[in-house]
Write a protein that holds these residues in place. Structure first.
Motif, PDB file in Angstrom:
ATOM      1  N   GLY A  24      42.878  -4.356  32.986  1.00  0.00           N
ATOM      2  CA  GLY A  24      42.609  -2.973  33.364  1.00  0.00           C
ATOM      3  C   GLY A  24      41.348  -2.400  32.755  1.00  0.00           C
ATOM      4  N   GLU A  25      41.042  -1.197  33.219  1.00  0.00           N
ATOM      5  CA  GLU A  25      39.844  -0.506  32.782  1.00  0.00           C
ATOM      6  C   GLU A  25      39.874  -0.291  31.274  1.00  0.00           C
ATOM      7  OE1 GLU A  25      37.579   3.685  33.733  1.00  0.00           O
ATOM      8  OE2 GLU A  25      39.054   2.917  35.142  1.00  0.00           O
ATOM      9  N   GLY A  26      38.745  -0.524  30.660  1.00  0.00           N
ATOM     10  CA  GLY A  26      38.637  -0.305  29.221  1.00  0.00           C
ATOM     11  C   GLY A  26      39.007  -1.511  28.376  1.00  0.00           C
ATOM     12  N   CYS A  27      39.302  -2.643  29.007  1.00  0.00           N
ATOM     13  CA  CYS A  27      39.624  -3.819  28.202  1.00  0.00           C
ATOM     14  C   CYS A  27      38.381  -4.272  27.443  1.00  0.00           C
ATOM     15  CB  CYS A  27      40.201  -4.943  29.049  1.00  0.00           C
ATOM     16  SG  CYS A  27      39.009  -5.960  29.901  1.00  0.00           S
ATOM     17  N   THR A  28      38.609  -4.879  26.309  1.00  0.00           N
ATOM     18  CA  THR A  28      37.516  -5.292  25.435  1.00  0.00           C
ATOM     19  C   THR A  28      37.499  -6.811  25.286  1.00  0.00           C
ATOM     20  OG1 THR A  28      38.884  -5.188  23.456  1.00  0.00           O
ATOM     21  CG2 THR A  28      37.751  -3.151  24.103  1.00  0.00           C
ATOM     22  N   GLU A  29      36.440  -7.307  24.645  1.00  0.00           N
ATOM     23  CA  GLU A  29      36.369  -8.736  24.340  1.00  0.00           C
ATOM     24  C   GLU A  29      37.596  -9.144  23.526  1.00  0.00           C
ATOM     25  OE1 GLU A  29      32.775  -9.691  22.283  1.00  0.00           O
ATOM     26  OE2 GLU A  29      31.500  -9.118  23.963  1.00  0.00           O
ATOM     27  N   TYR A  30      37.997  -8.277  22.621  1.00  0.00           N
ATOM     28  CA  TYR A  30      39.152  -8.553  21.770  1.00  0.00           C
ATOM     29  C   TYR A  30      40.411  -8.716  22.625  1.00  0.00           C
ATOM     30  CZ  TYR A  30      42.543  -8.043  18.018  1.00  0.00           C
ATOM     31  OH  TYR A  30      43.589  -8.236  17.142  1.00  0.00           O
ATOM     32  N   ASP A  31      40.589  -7.866  23.629  1.00  0.00           N
ATOM     33  CA  ASP A  31      41.752  -7.965  24.513  1.00  0.00           C
ATOM     34  C   ASP A  31      41.774  -9.312  25.231  1.00  0.00           C
ATOM     35  OD1 ASP A  31      42.521  -5.322  23.895  1.00  0.00           O
ATOM     36  OD2 ASP A  31      41.289  -4.519  25.521  1.00  0.00           O
ATOM     37  N   GLY A  36      44.747 -15.457  24.373  1.00  0.00           N
ATOM     38  CA  GLY A  36      44.814 -16.845  23.937  1.00  0.00           C
ATOM     39  C   GLY A  36      44.226 -17.831  24.925  1.00  0.00           C
ATOM     40  N   LYS A  37      43.674 -17.333  26.015  1.00  0.00           N
ATOM     41  CA  LYS A  37      43.119 -18.222  27.042  1.00  0.00           C
ATOM     42  C   LYS A  37      41.672 -18.587  26.760  1.00  0.00           C
ATOM     43  CE  LYS A  37      46.137 -16.598  30.682  1.00  0.00           C
ATOM     44  NZ  LYS A  37      46.222 -16.094  32.045  1.00  0.00           N
ATOM     45  N   TYR A  38      40.976 -17.768  25.974  1.00  0.00           N
ATOM     46  CA  TYR A  38      39.553 -17.993  25.740  1.00  0.00           C
ATOM     47  C   TYR A  38      39.214 -17.841  24.266  1.00  0.00           C
ATOM     48  CZ  TYR A  38      39.434 -17.401  30.749  1.00  0.00           C
ATOM     49  OH  TYR A  38      39.679 -17.546  32.083  1.00  0.00           O
ATOM     50  N   THR A  39      38.282 -18.658  23.824  1.00  0.00           N
ATOM     51  CA  THR A  39      37.809 -18.568  22.449  1.00  0.00           C
ATOM     52  C   THR A  39      36.729 -17.486  22.362  1.00  0.00           C
ATOM     53  OG1 THR A  39      36.013 -20.148  22.768  1.00  0.00           O
ATOM     54  CG2 THR A  39      38.164 -21.054  22.125  1.00  0.00           C
ATOM     55  N   GLU A  40      36.365 -17.136  21.146  1.00  0.00           N
ATOM     56  CA  GLU A  40      35.316 -16.145  20.942  1.00  0.00           C
ATOM     57  C   GLU A  40      34.002 -16.613  21.584  1.00  0.00           C
ATOM     58  OE1 GLU A  40      33.108 -13.686  17.356  1.00  0.00           O
ATOM     59  OE2 GLU A  40      34.768 -15.027  16.871  1.00  0.00           O
ATOM     60  N   GLN A  42      33.622 -18.674  24.130  1.00  0.00           N
ATOM     61  CA  GLN A  42      33.723 -18.603  25.586  1.00  0.00           C
ATOM     62  C   GLN A  42      33.552 -17.165  26.076  1.00  0.00           C
ATOM     63  OE1 GLN A  42      37.593 -20.498  25.776  1.00  0.00           O
ATOM     64  NE2 GLN A  42      36.722 -22.168  27.007  1.00  0.00           N
ATOM     65  N   VAL A  43      34.141 -16.232  25.360  1.00  0.00           N
ATOM     66  CA  VAL A  43      34.024 -14.825  25.751  1.00  0.00           C
ATOM     67  C   VAL A  43      32.571 -14.371  25.650  1.00  0.00           C
ATOM     68  CG1 VAL A  43      34.693 -12.463  25.162  1.00  0.00           C
ATOM     69  CG2 VAL A  43      36.415 -14.261  25.196  1.00  0.00           C
ATOM     70  N   LYS A  44      31.904 -14.765  24.579  1.00  0.00           N
ATOM     71  CA  LYS A  44      30.499 -14.375  24.409  1.00  0.00           C
ATOM     72  C   LYS A  44      29.599 -15.024  25.465  1.00  0.00           C
ATOM     73  CE  LYS A  44      30.476 -12.729  19.792  1.00  0.00           C
ATOM     74  NZ  LYS A  44      30.721 -11.349  20.163  1.00  0.00           N
ATOM     75  N   LEU A  45      29.901 -16.263  25.820  1.00  0.00           N
ATOM     76  CA  LEU A  45      29.074 -16.987  26.780  1.00  0.00           C
ATOM     77  C   LEU A  45      29.343 -16.563  28.227  1.00  0.00           C
ATOM     78  CD1 LEU A  45      27.029 -19.338  27.224  1.00  0.00           C
ATOM     79  CD2 LEU A  45      29.018 -20.830  27.459  1.00  0.00           C
ATOM     80  N   LEU A  46      30.603 -16.507  28.601  1.00  0.00           N
ATOM     81  CA  LEU A  46      30.969 -16.251  29.988  1.00  0.00           C
ATOM     82  C   LEU A  46      31.281 -14.785  30.280  1.00  0.00           C
ATOM     83  CD1 LEU A  46      33.399 -19.274  30.477  1.00  0.00           C
ATOM     84  CD2 LEU A  46      30.968 -19.176  31.025  1.00  0.00           C
TER      85      LEU A  46
END
Length: 61
Positions: A24-31, A36-40, A42-46
């Motif tokens: 939903g709206e307002g989700c963050t990298e932390y969310d 548990g599906k993505y590493t830090e 992966q989140v930064k890259l993709l």
């Protein structure tokens, strides 16, 4: 470079975009990382591309 790496990257971005929409709206990298599906890394890259795609998908809906 492996033959399917580009396809896997596109698929990972699409899956992350779906996750962002479901969070939903307002989700963050932390969310995204909390699922548990993505590493830090992966989140930064993709993440930026996934956010772009999620925005377009949400506007089209």
């Amino acid at each position: 470079m492996q033959p399917n790496s580009r396809h896997k990257t596109r698929q990972a971005i699409a899956e992350m975009a779906d996750l962002i929409i479901s969070l939903g709206e307002g989700c963050t990298e932390y969310d995204v990382r909390l699922t548990g599906k993505y590493t830090e890394d992966q989140v930064k890259l993709l993440g930026p591309k996934a956010i772009e795609l999620a925005t377009v998908m949400a506007q089209a809906a």
